[in-house]
Design a protein around this motif. Structure first.
Motif, PDB file in Angstrom:
ATOM      1  N   THR A 126       0.808  -1.230   0.017  1.00  0.00           N
ATOM      2  CA  THR A 126      -0.126  -0.035   0.064  1.00  0.00           C
ATOM      3  C   THR A 126       0.975   1.403  -0.039  1.00  0.00           C
ATOM      4  OG1 THR A 126      -1.713  -0.963   1.284  1.00  0.00           O
ATOM      5  CG2 THR A 126      -1.996   1.481   1.435  1.00  0.00           C
ATOM      6  N   VAL A 127       0.543   2.064  -0.872  1.00  0.00           N
ATOM      7  CA  VAL A 127       1.394   3.330  -1.002  1.00  0.00           C
ATOM      8  C   VAL A 127       0.650   4.621  -0.734  1.00  0.00           C
ATOM      9  CG1 VAL A 127       2.944   2.349  -2.665  1.00  0.00           C
ATOM     10  CG2 VAL A 127       0.992   3.692  -3.533  1.00  0.00           C
ATOM     11  N   GLY A 128       1.270   5.674  -0.024  1.00  0.00           N
ATOM     12  CA  GLY A 128       0.491   6.813   0.255  1.00  0.00           C
ATOM     13  C   GLY A 128       1.147   8.085  -0.359  1.00  0.00           C
ATOM     14  N   ALA A 129       1.958   7.781  -1.433  1.00  0.00           N
ATOM     15  CA  ALA A 129       2.270   8.702  -2.146  1.00  0.00           C
ATOM     16  C   ALA A 129       2.830   8.199  -3.583  1.00  0.00           C
ATOM     17  CB  ALA A 129       3.828   9.397  -1.581  1.00  0.00           C
ATOM     18  N   ALA A 130       2.669   9.260  -4.592  1.00  0.00           N
ATOM     19  CA  ALA A 130       2.754   8.704  -5.930  1.00  0.00           C
ATOM     20  C   ALA A 130       4.147   8.383  -6.144  1.00  0.00           C
ATOM     21  CB  ALA A 130       2.204   9.761  -6.983  1.00  0.00           C
ATOM     22  N   ASP A 131       5.092   9.021  -5.546  1.00  0.00           N
ATOM     23  CA  ASP A 131       6.666   8.637  -5.502  1.00  0.00           C
ATOM     24  C   ASP A 131       6.925   7.320  -5.265  1.00  0.00           C
ATOM     25  OD1 ASP A 131       7.127   9.521  -3.142  1.00  0.00           O
ATOM     26  OD2 ASP A 131       8.778  10.905  -3.871  1.00  0.00           O
ATOM     27  N   GLY A 143       3.474  -5.848  -8.634  1.00  0.00           N
ATOM     28  CA  GLY A 143       2.687  -6.894  -7.947  1.00  0.00           C
ATOM     29  C   GLY A 143       1.245  -6.213  -7.378  1.00  0.00           C
ATOM     30  N   ARG A 144       0.992  -6.813  -6.412  1.00  0.00           N
ATOM     31  CA  ARG A 144      -0.477  -6.180  -5.865  1.00  0.00           C
ATOM     32  C   ARG A 144      -0.352  -4.906  -5.223  1.00  0.00           C
ATOM     33  NH1 ARG A 144      -4.351 -10.005  -4.719  1.00  0.00           N
ATOM     34  NH2 ARG A 144      -4.704  -8.957  -2.601  1.00  0.00           N
ATOM     35  N   LEU A 145      -1.027  -3.975  -5.759  1.00  0.00           N
ATOM     36  CA  LEU A 145      -0.709  -2.517  -5.251  1.00  0.00           C
ATOM     37  C   LEU A 145      -2.229  -1.801  -4.540  1.00  0.00           C
ATOM     38  CD1 LEU A 145       1.499  -0.370  -5.362  1.00  0.00           C
ATOM     39  CD2 LEU A 145      -0.087   0.579  -7.392  1.00  0.00           C
ATOM     40  N   CYS A 146      -2.145  -1.325  -3.657  1.00  0.00           N
ATOM     41  CA  CYS A 146      -3.335  -0.657  -3.133  1.00  0.00           C
ATOM     42  C   CYS A 146      -2.834   0.657  -2.817  1.00  0.00           C
ATOM     43  CB  CYS A 146      -3.517  -1.347  -1.692  1.00  0.00           C
ATOM     44  SG  CYS A 146      -4.828  -0.664  -0.545  1.00  0.00           S
ATOM     45  N   LEU A 147      -3.957   1.597  -3.011  1.00  0.00           N
ATOM     46  CA  LEU A 147      -3.661   2.978  -3.083  1.00  0.00           C
ATOM     47  C   LEU A 147      -4.246   3.752  -1.535  1.00  0.00           C
ATOM     48  CD1 LEU A 147      -4.240   4.596  -6.734  1.00  0.00           C
ATOM     49  CD2 LEU A 147      -2.207   3.919  -5.574  1.00  0.00           C
ATOM     50  N   ARG A 148      -3.268   4.247  -0.943  1.00  0.00           N
ATOM     51  CA  ARG A 148      -3.783   4.989   0.464  1.00  0.00           C
ATOM     52  C   ARG A 148      -4.237   6.508   0.316  1.00  0.00           C
ATOM     53  NH1 ARG A 148      -1.122   5.143   6.259  1.00  0.00           N
ATOM     54  NH2 ARG A 148      -2.385   6.005   7.447  1.00  0.00           N
ATOM     55  N   ALA A 149      -5.532   6.626   0.590  1.00  0.00           N
ATOM     56  CA  ALA A 149      -6.079   7.969   0.529  1.00  0.00           C
ATOM     57  C   ALA A 149      -6.023   8.896   1.642  1.00  0.00           C
ATOM     58  CB  ALA A 149      -7.470   7.620  -0.091  1.00  0.00           C
ATOM     59  N   ALA A 167      -1.693  15.664   6.201  1.00  0.00           N
ATOM     60  CA  ALA A 167      -0.980  15.636   4.809  1.00  0.00           C
ATOM     61  C   ALA A 167       0.074  14.391   4.967  1.00  0.00           C
ATOM     62  CB  ALA A 167      -0.438  16.910   4.610  1.00  0.00           C
ATOM     63  N   LYS A 168       0.674  14.223   5.936  1.00  0.00           N
ATOM     64  CA  LYS A 168       1.689  13.104   6.049  1.00  0.00           C
ATOM     65  C   LYS A 168       1.156  11.856   5.270  1.00  0.00           C
ATOM     66  CE  LYS A 168       4.260  10.173   9.028  1.00  0.00           C
ATOM     67  NZ  LYS A 168       5.168  10.096  10.299  1.00  0.00           N
ATOM     68  N   PHE A 169      -0.226  11.329   5.487  1.00  0.00           N
ATOM     69  CA  PHE A 169      -0.595  10.184   5.361  1.00  0.00           C
ATOM     70  C   PHE A 169      -1.566  10.120   3.946  1.00  0.00           C
ATOM     71  CE2 PHE A 169       0.070  10.221   9.678  1.00  0.00           C
ATOM     72  CZ  PHE A 169       0.784   9.347   9.705  1.00  0.00           C
ATOM     73  N   GLY A 170      -1.287   9.525   3.293  1.00  0.00           N
ATOM     74  CA  GLY A 170      -2.086   9.140   1.724  1.00  0.00           C
ATOM     75  C   GLY A 170      -1.995  10.255   0.858  1.00  0.00           C
ATOM     76  N   ILE A 171      -2.796   9.886  -0.281  1.00  0.00           N
ATOM     77  CA  ILE A 171      -3.013  10.873  -1.434  1.00  0.00           C
ATOM     78  C   ILE A 171      -4.202  11.339  -1.044  1.00  0.00           C
ATOM     79  CG2 ILE A 171      -3.005  10.695  -3.998  1.00  0.00           C
ATOM     80  CD1 ILE A 171      -1.452   7.630  -3.212  1.00  0.00           C
ATOM     81  N   PRO A 172      -4.122  12.810  -1.365  1.00  0.00           N
ATOM     82  CA  PRO A 172      -5.509  13.493  -1.418  1.00  0.00           C
ATOM     83  C   PRO A 172      -6.741  12.758  -2.220  1.00  0.00           C
ATOM     84  CG  PRO A 172      -3.595  14.944  -1.663  1.00  0.00           C
ATOM     85  CD  PRO A 172      -3.157  13.725  -1.799  1.00  0.00           C
ATOM     86  N   ILE A 173      -7.474  12.393  -1.619  1.00  0.00           N
ATOM     87  CA  ILE A 173      -8.594  11.392  -2.062  1.00  0.00           C
ATOM     88  C   ILE A 173      -9.115  11.691  -3.306  1.00  0.00           C
ATOM     89  CG2 ILE A 173     -10.693  12.475  -0.958  1.00  0.00           C
ATOM     90  CD1 ILE A 173     -11.528   9.534  -0.285  1.00  0.00           C
TER      91      ILE A 173
END
Ligand code: LLP
Length: 415
Positions: A126-131, A143-149, A167-173
């Protein structure tokens, strides 16, 4: 709801004589973790959320005995670091039962997790930033990817543990759908994720509901997902008279707020699984009468249990040695040279004497895990209880352990 036993285990429910004998045998301070209670809590979660995928947030208590118990109880592992992934795999979780949630991950974590993913390709990241996605791609991960909003709404027992909306956590929804479309070709996009915060009480249910509602909308917009993970954070009562969280009501509110989604609901509590499974035992080493109160010095400190110093957290305290003595108003303090090394101020305790053994309740979550060796204090041992009796799960650290990493100038090899 049954779930094997009462919905909450209070400090007063522990067997006093048994705890005293453990302190006698293993010394103090001492963490005691009841694996039977861990098992019951897992069952309780699975019963409240029968249709959901339930993971355990390993950060709450990463000890091997707990992880093995959770695995056997059919709850999966949510890991916050390479170290936690390693511990979950070591405890026998197969890759498909491990989710790694990357929070500003150091390179070393990504290197390690991707190398473990190569032999466990069903693991989810699970990633919380595009980079972070770029950094995974550079390492060959597809592989299996999850996007954290970042759902823009949060809750928790303290501002320092309110995650959602920070702001530290997740990608703006609102940016998640475009990102999802971009990464779909290359990765196996399996889920979306958000976490409101830790220690959600009945009062915070509206924030939880709003988060779930937003995540339901997101999952419908993104479409084609395996799961929508709405995080953990289910609170437990720390005060003896506090009502327990009604887990069935939380589950109902969650389902209702999520609405119809063609994806499985996922939750990932940590505290709920282990908090009331643990107590911390500590002996009184100093009793000091001062005009305004009685200062009770104990051999556990903020290095043993950090929560009171860090979040002003309340932990019930009982005097196991003298339960029927007349109560006196006390300050219960540790041996660390910091004013914040205080467990309670103005707490009535049965008149403590030097040598008495105290128990601090609800020490199973974020207790041992947040312990440190500050002031060069060795960390305590942990004993686990199960049907076959007590067993040492982590030995006491020694002064030798505390200094073992030191190198003298003469040992220094220039690089
Ligand atoms: N999922 C994620 C992404 C998290 O960051 C956390 C906790 C959890 C799940 C589990 O939350 P729980 O169910 O345990 O509340 N040290 C603090 C708590 C910090 C929690 C951090 N994240 C304390 O002692 O209160």
């Amino acid at each position: 709801m049954s779930g094997g036993g009462p919905a909450v285990r209070r400090l007063s429910d522990w067997d006093r004589e048994h705890l005293l004998s453990l302190a006698g045998e293993f010394g103090s301070p001492l963490y005691v973790t009841d694996l039977r209670r861990v098992r019951e809590n897992c069952l309780r979660l699975r019963e409240a959320f029968p249709e959901a995928h339930v993971s355990y947030a390993v950060k709450a208590h990463a000890g091997r005995a707990v992880l093995e118990t959770v695995r056997e109880a059919g709850v999966d592992a949510e890991c916050a670091s390479a170290g936690e992934v390693e511990r979950a795999l070591d405890a026998g979780f197969p890759g498909e039962r491990v989710r790694y949630t990357a929070v500003n991950p150091p390179d070393a974590d990504l290197d390690h997790v991707v190398s473990r993913w190569e032999s466990n390709p069903e693991m989810t990241v699970t990633v919380g930033a595009a980079d972070t996605i770029d950094r995974l791609r550079e390492r060959g991960f597809d592989g299996r990817l999850c996007l954290r909003a970042n759902p823009g709404v949060g809750a928790g027992h303290h501002e320092k543990v309110t995650t959602g909306g920070h702001a530290k956590f997740g990608i703006p929804i609102d940016r998640v759908p475009d990102l999802a479309a971009d990464v779909r070709e290359e990765f196996d996009l399996v889920g979306v994720h958000a976490h409101a915060g830790s220690g959600i009480s009945g009062d915070d249910l509206s924030a939880h509901r709003e988060l779930v509602r937003r995540m339901g909308d997101l999952a419908r917009e993104v479409g084609g997902l395996e799961f929508v993970d709405v995080g953990g954070g289910f609170g437990v009562p720390y005060r003896e008279d506090e009502p327990p969280l009604d887990l069935a009501a939380v589950a109902d509110a969650t389902r209702e707020a999520l609405g119809e989604v063609d994806a499985q609901l996922a939750v990932e509590p940590g505290r709920y699984v282990v908090a009331d499974a643990g107590v911390l035992l500590s002996r009184v080493n100093t009793v000091k009468e001062v005009p305004e109160t009685t200062v009770v010095g104990i051999d556990a400190g903020m290095t043993t249990l950090l929560r009171p110093a860090m979040y002003d957290a309340y932990h019930a305290i009982s005097n196991l040695s003298r339960p029927d003595a007349d109560p006196v108003s006390t300050i219960v303090a540790g041996p660390v040279c910091e004013t914040s090394d205080v467990f309670a101020d103005g707490r009535d305790l049965p008149d403590p004497e030097r040598g008495d053994c105290l128990a601090l309740g609800n020490a199973g979550a974020y207790g041992y895990e947040m312990a440190s060796t500050y002031n060069s204090r060795p960390r305590p041992p942990e004993v686990v209880l199960d049907a076959d009796g007590p067993r040492l799960a982590r030995r006491r650290e020694t002064l030798h352990d505390v200094t073992a990493l030191e190198r003298t100038a003469s040992e220094h090899i220039p690089n």
